[in-house]
Write a protein that holds these residues in place. Sequence first.
Motif, PDB file in Angstrom:
ATOM      1  N   MET A   1       0.866  -1.187   0.000  1.00  0.00           N
ATOM      2  CA  MET A   1       0.000   0.000   0.000  1.00  0.00           C
ATOM      3  C   MET A   1       0.897   1.229   0.000  1.00  0.00           C
ATOM      4  N   PRO A   2       0.660   2.146  -0.921  1.00  0.00           N
ATOM      5  CA  PRO A   2       1.437   3.383  -0.900  1.00  0.00           C
ATOM      6  C   PRO A   2       1.239   4.096   0.436  1.00  0.00           C
ATOM      7  N   SER A   3       2.203   4.905   0.809  1.00  0.00           N
ATOM      8  CA  SER A   3       2.099   5.658   2.059  1.00  0.00           C
ATOM      9  C   SER A   3       1.197   6.871   1.893  1.00  0.00           C
ATOM     10  N   ASN A   4       0.790   7.417   3.021  1.00  0.00           N
ATOM     11  CA  ASN A   4       0.038   8.674   3.072  1.00  0.00           C
ATOM     12  C   ASN A   4      -1.400   8.588   2.587  1.00  0.00           C
ATOM     13  N   ILE A   5      -1.974   7.402   2.674  1.00  0.00           N
ATOM     14  CA  ILE A   5      -3.406   7.273   2.395  1.00  0.00           C
ATOM     15  C   ILE A   5      -4.145   7.295   3.733  1.00  0.00           C
ATOM     16  N   LYS A   6      -5.149   8.131   3.827  1.00  0.00           N
ATOM     17  CA  LYS A   6      -5.946   8.234   5.048  1.00  0.00           C
ATOM     18  C   LYS A   6      -6.728   6.931   5.234  1.00  0.00           C
ATOM     19  N   VAL A   7      -6.673   6.382   6.430  1.00  0.00           N
ATOM     20  CA  VAL A   7      -7.361   5.117   6.711  1.00  0.00           C
ATOM     21  C   VAL A   7      -8.658   5.397   7.465  1.00  0.00           C
ATOM     22  N   ASP A   8      -9.745   5.195   6.764  1.00  0.00           N
ATOM     23  CA  ASP A   8     -11.068   5.427   7.354  1.00  0.00           C
ATOM     24  C   ASP A   8     -11.570   4.101   7.931  1.00  0.00           C
ATOM     25  N   LEU A   9     -11.370   3.932   9.217  1.00  0.00           N
ATOM     26  CA  LEU A   9     -11.651   2.651   9.854  1.00  0.00           C
ATOM     27  C   LEU A   9     -13.142   2.325   9.805  1.00  0.00           C
ATOM     28  N   GLY A  10     -13.959   3.352   9.889  1.00  0.00           N
ATOM     29  CA  GLY A  10     -15.412   3.132   9.823  1.00  0.00           C
ATOM     30  C   GLY A  10     -15.800   2.521   8.489  1.00  0.00           C
TER      31      GLY A  10
ATOM     32  N   VAL B   1      -0.226   1.349   9.969  1.00  0.00           N
ATOM     33  CA  VAL B   1      -0.998   2.584   9.984  1.00  0.00           C
ATOM     34  C   VAL B   1      -0.518   3.400  11.184  1.00  0.00           C
ATOM     35  N   PHE B   2      -0.197   4.655  10.954  1.00  0.00           N
ATOM     36  CA  PHE B   2       0.314   5.503  12.035  1.00  0.00           C
ATOM     37  C   PHE B   2      -0.425   6.832  12.008  1.00  0.00           C
ATOM     38  N   GLU B   3      -1.035   7.158  13.095  1.00  0.00           N
ATOM     39  CA  GLU B   3      -1.816   8.395  13.191  1.00  0.00           C
ATOM     40  C   GLU B   3      -2.775   8.533  12.007  1.00  0.00           C
ATOM     41  N   GLU B   4      -3.475   7.408  11.728  1.00  0.00           N
ATOM     42  CA  GLU B   4      -4.549   7.345  10.718  1.00  0.00           C
ATOM     43  C   GLU B   4      -4.086   7.354   9.256  1.00  0.00           C
ATOM     44  N   TYR B   5      -2.777   7.295   9.032  1.00  0.00           N
ATOM     45  CA  TYR B   5      -2.294   7.232   7.646  1.00  0.00           C
ATOM     46  C   TYR B   5      -1.456   5.972   7.418  1.00  0.00           C
ATOM     47  N   THR B   6      -1.524   5.473   6.209  1.00  0.00           N
ATOM     48  CA  THR B   6      -0.646   4.352   5.852  1.00  0.00           C
ATOM     49  C   THR B   6       0.797   4.857   5.833  1.00  0.00           C
ATOM     50  N   THR B   7       1.710   3.971   6.245  1.00  0.00           N
ATOM     51  CA  THR B   7       3.124   4.366   6.307  1.00  0.00           C
ATOM     52  C   THR B   7       3.955   3.741   5.194  1.00  0.00           C
ATOM     53  N   GLY B   8       3.353   2.922   4.369  1.00  0.00           N
ATOM     54  CA  GLY B   8       4.115   2.217   3.339  1.00  0.00           C
ATOM     55  C   GLY B   8       4.642   0.882   3.826  1.00  0.00           C
ATOM     56  N   THR B   9       4.471   0.589   5.105  1.00  0.00           N
ATOM     57  CA  THR B   9       4.915  -0.703   5.651  1.00  0.00           C
ATOM     58  C   THR B   9       3.727  -1.672   5.689  1.00  0.00           C
ATOM     59  N   PRO B  10       3.976  -2.946   5.872  1.00  0.00           N
ATOM     60  CA  PRO B  10       2.886  -3.917   5.757  1.00  0.00           C
ATOM     61  C   PRO B  10       1.795  -3.718   6.818  1.00  0.00           C
ATOM     62  N   ILE B  11       0.581  -3.826   6.364  1.00  0.00           N
ATOM     63  CA  ILE B  11      -0.575  -3.668   7.239  1.00  0.00           C
ATOM     64  C   ILE B  11      -1.017  -5.046   7.708  1.00  0.00           C
ATOM     65  N   GLY B  12      -0.881  -5.295   8.992  1.00  0.00           N
ATOM     66  CA  GLY B  12      -1.319  -6.561   9.567  1.00  0.00           C
ATOM     67  C   GLY B  12      -2.746  -6.444  10.066  1.00  0.00           C
ATOM     68  N   ILE B  13      -3.545  -7.435   9.790  1.00  0.00           N
ATOM     69  CA  ILE B  13      -4.964  -7.399  10.154  1.00  0.00           C
ATOM     70  C   ILE B  13      -5.350  -8.719  10.814  1.00  0.00           C
ATOM     71  N   PHE B  14      -6.204  -8.647  11.820  1.00  0.00           N
ATOM     72  CA  PHE B  14      -6.696  -9.871  12.447  1.00  0.00           C
ATOM     73  C   PHE B  14      -8.162  -9.700  12.815  1.00  0.00           C
ATOM     74  N   ILE B  15      -8.929 -10.742  12.580  1.00  0.00           N
ATOM     75  CA  ILE B  15     -10.338 -10.759  12.956  1.00  0.00           C
ATOM     76  C   ILE B  15     -10.580 -12.055  13.731  1.00  0.00           C
TER      77      ILE B  15
ATOM     78  N   TYR C   1       8.905   7.481   2.245  1.00  0.00           N
ATOM     79  CA  TYR C   1       7.452   7.366   2.416  1.00  0.00           C
ATOM     80  C   TYR C   1       6.783   8.695   2.770  1.00  0.00           C
ATOM     81  N   GLY C   2       7.589   9.690   3.139  1.00  0.00           N
ATOM     82  CA  GLY C   2       7.010  10.978   3.504  1.00  0.00           C
ATOM     83  C   GLY C   2       6.285  10.944   4.841  1.00  0.00           C
ATOM     84  N   ILE C   3       6.513   9.914   5.594  1.00  0.00           N
ATOM     85  CA  ILE C   3       5.874   9.705   6.891  1.00  0.00           C
ATOM     86  C   ILE C   3       6.690   8.614   7.577  1.00  0.00           C
ATOM     87  N   ARG C   4       6.792   8.686   8.908  1.00  0.00           N
ATOM     88  CA  ARG C   4       7.405   7.534   9.585  1.00  0.00           C
ATOM     89  C   ARG C   4       6.826   7.391  10.980  1.00  0.00           C
ATOM     90  N   ASP C   5       6.806   6.167  11.409  1.00  0.00           N
ATOM     91  CA  ASP C   5       6.491   5.885  12.806  1.00  0.00           C
ATOM     92  C   ASP C   5       7.819   6.019  13.543  1.00  0.00           C
TER      93      ASP C   5
END
Lengths: 357, 357, 357, 357
Positions: A28-37, A69-83, D113-117
């Motif tokens: 995922m590219p960085s700097n995309i706003k993550v709308d959790l809702g 995800v950091f402070e509501e934005y993607t960071t370019g690093t892998p997004i881990g998800i669990f349900i 990335y223009g952002i970092r944790d």
Amino acid sequence: MNTFGERLKISTFGESHGSGVGCIIDGMPSNIKVDLGFIQNEINRRKGGLNLYSTQRKEDDIIEILSGVFEEYTTGTPIGIFIKNGNAKSSDYDDIKDLFRPSHADFTYFHKYGIRDYRGGGRSSARESIARVASGAFAKLLLNEFDIKIKSGIYSIGGIECNNINFDYAMESEIKSLDIDIEEKQKEMIMKAKQNHDSIGGVALLCASNIPIGLGEPLYYKLDSAIGALMLGLNGVKAVEIGNGVESSKIFGSQNNDEITNSGFLSNNSGGMLGGISNGDKIIIKVHFKPTPSIFKSQKTTTTTNKETILNLKGRHDPCIAIRGSIVAESMLALIIADMLLLNASSNIKYLKQIYK
Amino acid sequence: MNTFGERLKISTFGESHGSGVGCIIDGMPSNIKVDLGFIQNEINRRKGGLNLYSTQRKEDDIIEILSGVFEEYTTGTPIGIFIKNGNAKSSDYDDIKDLFRPSHADFTYFHKYGIRDYRGGGRSSARESIARVASGAFAKLLLNEFDIKIKSGIYSIGGIECNNINFDYAMESEIKSLDIDIEEKQKEMIMKAKQNHDSIGGVALLCASNIPIGLGEPLYYKLDSAIGALMLGLNGVKAVEIGNGVESSKIFGSQNNDEITNSGFLSNNSGGMLGGISNGDKIIIKVHFKPTPSIFKSQKTTTTTNKETILNLKGRHDPCIAIRGSIVAESMLALIIADMLLLNASSNIKYLKQIYK
Amino acid sequence: MNTFGERLKISTFGESHGSGVGCIIDGMPSNIKVDLGFIQNEINRRKGGLNLYSTQRKEDDIIEILSGVFEEYTTGTPIGIFIKNGNAKSSDYDDIKDLFRPSHADFTYFHKYGIRDYRGGGRSSARESIARVASGAFAKLLLNEFDIKIKSGIYSIGGIECNNINFDYAMESEIKSLDIDIEEKQKEMIMKAKQNHDSIGGVALLCASNIPIGLGEPLYYKLDSAIGALMLGLNGVKAVEIGNGVESSKIFGSQNNDEITNSGFLSNNSGGMLGGISNGDKIIIKVHFKPTPSIFKSQKTTTTTNKETILNLKGRHDPCIAIRGSIVAESMLALIIADMLLLNASSNIKYLKQIYK
Amino acid sequence: MNTFGERLKISTFGESHGSGVGCIIDGMPSNIKVDLGFIQNEINRRKGGLNLYSTQRKEDDIIEILSGVFEEYTTGTPIGIFIKNGNAKSSDYDDIKDLFRPSHADFTYFHKYGIRDYRGGGRSSARESIARVASGAFAKLLLNEFDIKIKSGIYSIGGIECNNINFDYAMESEIKSLDIDIEEKQKEMIMKAKQNHDSIGGVALLCASNIPIGLGEPLYYKLDSAIGALMLGLNGVKAVEIGNGVESSKIFGSQNNDEITNSGFLSNNSGGMLGGISNGDKIIIKVHFKPTPSIFKSQKTTTTTNKETILNLKGRHDPCIAIRGSIVAESMLALIIADMLLLNASSNIKYLKQIYK
């Protein structure tokens, strides 16, 4: 082989009756706003237990984002998800521990691996698709940045087809039907199957709009090729059509060709792609689901030691997997298009010059 | 993205009117006898120019093996292959240098890359499929070691379907028809299209038999997923069905399920796979080809600078791409199954213990 | 596994004494001018037979471009390349048909595959590296568009190290030495080895400059990771150092850290990358080559049936593989950086917005 | 690009100060007994906070297995793993929120990335390596089935080298030293660095024994190539040597070649591989770690808006990353060899015939 995608890679894990299902979204590219809702809402669209037309297994399905995800934005690093799995009733499966369900992956998993988690189908369960929908929601966040829209609905149940396609109506329909006038007949067909301890097949229709021209990587990661891979890889899917699909094999070129004017194509039999590359028109896909193999009628089967017996199944199953399957298919289409968008970024030296000025 | 396969990887290059078409076959196990006559024969099965029902472009299509074979055996190193283009008439394409053929990849290649080799469709030409057939022939050499057989034929032309399927007859038929009684009507349909400067769609049927149980790598390189990717990636394919396919979306689970006895399944609606893994039954696939987009009727189109004009095409084109396409589809199926055979070798610790004793 | 790269993928084939060596370059952006003279010149820089310090095998090494280039520009489709073998003397190898050369891949290829092309080392021969250099030349055409420069030279021969590094001088030097004052001693070391029917090790130094900040895909396709993979994958390479390399393991953090000012770093012990991502400074790599294993002194060995014997080798071999190896290493670095440049294009939504406006 | 491996694929996620670190292990053969005690023990070997020579950050590091294991055996499906972060002190990083640490990945992540944790280095933190060790433990379970052993230890600290290599002793040593007689001097060097608010470099030595001949996939997934990729991809690694390594570039072929007898090689300068394929001898690797970049001495740096300033770092850091890094490197070697073991299973038709009888 539990990963797909080339630049936007999704890797999933988890079983129906284990601790839960998860995935990693990588690329995922960085700097995309993550709308959790929005993401939770997408997951909720796939939920069962909401009405008579789906499984009675009801899960909370709360998504946890573990990384990326950091402070509501993607960071370019892998997004881990669990349900987490909550409402798993493993005891439902005690009786079939040593049996195979006809037309179910039980049989092949056992023979391939010499072992299987029999509880709820284990890894082969449609429960895994929640990770696909979660990933697809992230893909949609990316696509939203470019106003690309992905929609789906039920086109047909047991052969009863919609006439007037309305993707907005599908968002409200209990069975995600695309046609308010046909919906009732489709519901009746499902109830008929259910009352007979049976299940019924169905067809999902997908549409992606506002697609840039040029998405798709020939020759072996064409847009249609990726669609074929991910749609036929969905549980229960036995056929996929692009654009005019099956019909195009029955007609003449002069009937099937989409003539071109300077304001676009005069028809869209191609379903939005030529030579595996998007042509700017709407992407149109039909996905054919077989009836749920887990039915409650008596069926001939064998045990894991190859003794013949009769299966009388219990448990909670969707009478028509196409309905919830349509949401999963929609998510897969979002993922494919997002991946193609990223891949295309390096196709032409002109694009690279815009980046590395 | 000109590579496919996971353990048996095929990478192709070449255009319709360049010097030729080639490929690298990577991952072939060592010590397989290479029967060059068989391989050339497979390539010849795909040839055009042999009768009225195919393109009049006639090529020698002599395969050159550039590497990877030593004293008639595979060495485990990559097999380089090249087939020269001989009978390319580039001048046929001078008139359409700046035009797009409706429903042809001309349009999308130009827009994606900002440049195209307009001669004969360049990379998007079906000429590339010769590399697929050559690779498929090698895959068949591997499959032969395990008595796995792959067959194909024409099931339908313009909606005229075969009744009595006979894969042996397809080997003799000029149009590869599966039914001697229907063949004539199918030929008439093709001639009708041809006489009208038009083209016609068709359907290929594929069958793979004697498949070990357990081939296919869930969840994202399932057998059906790979089939979807490679079949929908073929030029002109707009729909793919596995087993009961489209029909399965119209019926009840009790009608579609394949009951199990200790001597096998009572039916094969699944088309030989469950949960994306082979179940030991025959693999059955239907591949739907649209009519050739290159027709000789006048059609509306635009130039590369978006001016409207009328296209009057010349050149040599198959009136029905399904016919020669069936051989390509058959080759792709051989490649998929060969790849799955290699991949499965590490699925179970029991297999590895047989190797590393 | 004869492919490397993620967006710019190189697949090679061919053996030392087969018909030739070739490759497919896949993923080159379209619309790059192809300067064939430059490419041939790069290939010529790798040539043997030019002086006393290299093998006496002299090849024409004329590159044929088989696809992917149209009217002197890349089209975005795969570039097929072939270079014929001309001056192969297979008879040189008749004597060692059933023997293993100590420290040569003969031994492992035979045991892995149960068969080997013994002529000139077959696939394991450095002859294959011509495909790497040809690919690297294409990568340089891409990098030139962004003024990125890749240079190499010989840093050390048999432990005799250069002091004053001059990459321009290496372009003229017969042994590609980086230091005009040390070159003579290095040449003497090679001649000493040669006169003793022996060979000698050496070290190549690589430098890439004008690198954009941000190249490298953490965590498993970091810039240093890719460099490690491709350099240690070269024939005869037994160690790789980045920046301060081995030395950095001997010193304190305060000595090794590169302090930062607003005009850049105060030192470059990092060798141009941090966390596997380029930091904008020069990329500095040392590649350590072992001495050529094929020497003309008598050596103990065994036959393919495990009988002990004495090997007395004939043939034509480089006395010091580091020299020609340095050109190959330089090509690999060009390929890595080009690949990273393409991959980075989708790392940040800001880049994508520049493309898809 | 957060995945590595070809048949045994590892994908990781997670940051230093997020909720935790996890991974998916994909491709583990089924029916391997999972010894959870062994796996936890491997993770504990990497732990910090145990003595004066490592970071004071102390974590419980309890592994959770989320999928892929059923009744203590692998099922062939992906193994999901998660390890919670407990003892993260994010406030330690408030002061450097807008600063770059010299020679740390802070700088490049921010620019890419223009952002970092910024908390604890985020994704670039060595905390991620816990997922590598957990995966490596699974790889060892696989390798144990074939009695393949992987060992590691500290060879050198700040240039102080071990003489008598003893891998068993390294298991007991607080600093994992390979030589009981040198250990004290090495400890003193670390304490000296620590007292000076500084850090120190070091070298890990790895050894893999009882390796089958034939592992490694030429030409671009050679054994040495994979080792180069994964070792140089570890945090702080700036050089890698195989077998005789750097030394081999200084000597003659007659000194470096390993002569062959019918009971094996007379020396092991090759470090267990020839042409990128295992030769049956011990695999010997040296991994050179730079000193920890995070030191407590004042250093020149800039802010994220490129203003010059002085960094005075707080926090908890290893004075010598080589020590805990050696365990990570050992895990990576286990993963590489396991992957190669799986890949090799399809290299030869003879192996496949043993499987598909």
